[in-house]
Design a protein around this motif. Sequence first.
Motif, short mmCIF file in Angstrom:
data_model
loop_
_atom_site.label_atom_id
_atom_site.label_comp_id
_atom_site.label_asym_id
_atom_site.label_seq_id
_atom_site.Cartn_x
_atom_site.Cartn_y
_atom_site.Cartn_z
N THR A 120 -21.48 -29.44 -50.03
CA THR A 120 -22.86 -29.89 -50.23
C THR A 120 -23.28 -30.95 -49.22
OG1 THR A 120 -24.42 -30.68 -51.91
CG2 THR A 120 -22.22 -31.63 -51.98
N ASN A 168 -25.64 -25.82 -49.16
CA ASN A 168 -26.03 -25.56 -50.54
C ASN A 168 -26.75 -24.23 -50.73
OD1 ASN A 168 -26.79 -27.03 -53.17
ND2 ASN A 168 -25.97 -28.62 -51.84
N ILE A 184 -23.13 -37.69 -48.70
CA ILE A 184 -22.89 -37.43 -50.11
C ILE A 184 -21.40 -37.42 -50.46
CG2 ILE A 184 -22.84 -34.89 -49.94
CD1 ILE A 184 -24.99 -35.53 -52.52
N GLU A 243 -22.32 -32.40 -58.48
CA GLU A 243 -23.70 -32.86 -58.62
C GLU A 243 -24.29 -32.29 -59.91
OE1 GLU A 243 -25.86 -33.21 -54.59
OE2 GLU A 243 -24.68 -31.39 -54.49
N ARG A 247 -24.74 -30.80 -46.37
CA ARG A 247 -26.13 -30.63 -45.92
C ARG A 247 -26.80 -29.57 -46.79
NH1 ARG A 247 -23.04 -31.82 -41.59
NH2 ARG A 247 -22.15 -29.75 -41.70
N GLU A 248 -28.13 -29.64 -46.84
CA GLU A 248 -28.87 -28.73 -47.70
C GLU A 248 -28.53 -27.26 -47.40
OE1 GLU A 248 -30.71 -29.79 -50.21
OE2 GLU A 248 -31.12 -27.70 -50.79
N ARG A 280 -29.97 -35.95 -48.75
CA ARG A 280 -29.11 -35.66 -49.90
C ARG A 280 -29.49 -36.57 -51.05
NH1 ARG A 280 -28.94 -31.87 -49.70
NH2 ARG A 280 -27.04 -31.03 -50.58
N SER A 331 -30.10 -34.16 -42.97
CA SER A 331 -30.45 -33.43 -44.18
C SER A 331 -30.46 -34.44 -45.34
CB SER A 331 -29.40 -32.34 -44.40
OG SER A 331 -29.55 -31.74 -45.64
#
Length: 481
Positions: free
Chosen positions: A90, A96, A207, A127, A92-93, A381, A379
């Motif tokens: 996770t 995901n 993150i 998350e 970077r977006e 987070r 990105s």
Amino acid sequence: MYEIDLDKIDLTGHPPDKEPERQYYFMAKCREYVQRLNEKWGHPPTYTTVTFGCQMNSKDSEKLSGILEIAGFIPSESEEATLVIYNTCTVRENANTKVYGRIGYLGSLKKKHPEMIIALCGCMMQEEQVVEKIKKSYPFVDIIFGTHNIFRLAELLYQRLLKKKRVIELWENTDQIVEELPSEIKYSFKAGVNIMFGCNNFCSYCIVPYVRGRERSRRMEDILDEVKRLTDQGIIEVMLLGQNVNSYGKTLQDPITFAKLLQQVEQIEKIKRIRFMTSHPKDLSDELIEVMKNSKKICRHLHLPVQSGSTRILQQMNRKYTKEDYLHLVERIRDAIPDISLTTDIIVGFPGETEQDFEETLDIVRRVCYDSAYTFLYSKRSGTPAAQLKEQIEPQIAKERFQRLLKVIQETSSERLKKLTGTIQQVLVEEQNTQQSGYLTGRLDNNLLVHFLGEKSLIGQLHNVKLTECKGFYYFGELNY
Ligand code: SAH
Ligand code: SF4
Ligand code: F3S
């Protein structure tokens, strides 16, 4: 892999409380179940792990495979396996988004094969909002677990096999390191070894500290035992893994430095090459430079993420060094080890990054002249301090800067890499080249690849290769006996 006799485990009583014994008990329980499936279907159940993200995750996937193979599952390349595990990232977006797309695809496979078990684990699962979304939108997912309880796969799987109900187990954090669990190794000649878990640095964009927890170092004896065991299986190159290897050992009962650990690994005779990832510039010590300089086995390569060339942005990123500190560090490293190869990570478009800040990044790239660099668009987070910053950069501007940065990296790195043409380098022969028949692919000290004619039997050995042509980020060469 560890030699454990599952037949000796008493499966009639309660599971032991102590780890790793408890997990071996559940591996044996799963194996009984697998045997029953085998009798029913006429073939054993299969599994596949799909890994996203960094080397930590790859290493974790090897541990998952180790557990499943002891339990009797047969590895499969296909996602139409009985058990499919996605080990997610996770950072970077886009990491995901990739996972969500593919979970949808798994759902369509499960419609065809209702007996299929789908498990999700890894960083994304730490998350809360992700787990909520999966519970709601992907009800066909069978098992969800995180990064801290990955060693409990056998127990979670057994619960799912027995109860036929979804199993979700997430731990917020842990201070546990469970040793002596099985692990598969992907290659027969090189392997990654965790030396620490988690991260305490809290770079403001990142993150990882939230999903991997606090920094924990493994005991040196445990690391050395693992490396020795790996050499018994034929491993000659180890990659020591941690988010910030330079702070290894600081929190151990008997504190020790990373440099000291390296010296101990070097003593293991059958180890011929040592790599490590990743070095945070703020903690790179003179002791480490000295040890690298005098070592015959540590690769002449440092991955030293700079993230930005602007001191102002570095401060906002909470990196704890300035542009000048970084340049000075590079100078000290190159003075001691002139032929060292340096690589880096750079983030473009961090909130508030001005044209001037970005110019500083271009400037540091030109001055350091990296062998190669991984570049990322910032990105956002959620939960990280940088996500709160108001001045998020327009995607258009960030993309344009990204392209300009790539161009400068290409120019500066090709200068450096061309210089190696004509030299003879030691390479670890890793595989047959799939593009050109008769060719092998080997990895240089600096982590780049070279393709050359040679016999398959050389795979897994160190050989000298003359680099004859530089093709950007790889070479062609000839064996030099
Ligand atoms: N522990 C390592 C890096 C782990 S993450 C270190 O500190 O060097 C790998 C890389 O991903 C980082 O170096 C950074 O460049 C990038 N990265 C991390 N978070 C990011 C974010 N939010 N947006 C873009 N890139 C990010
Ligand atoms: Fe993330 Fe920074 Fe830790 Fe690396 S050191 S994992 S970039 S917080
Ligand atoms: Fe991704 Fe987790 Fe590694 S977020 S980069 S897989 S530590």
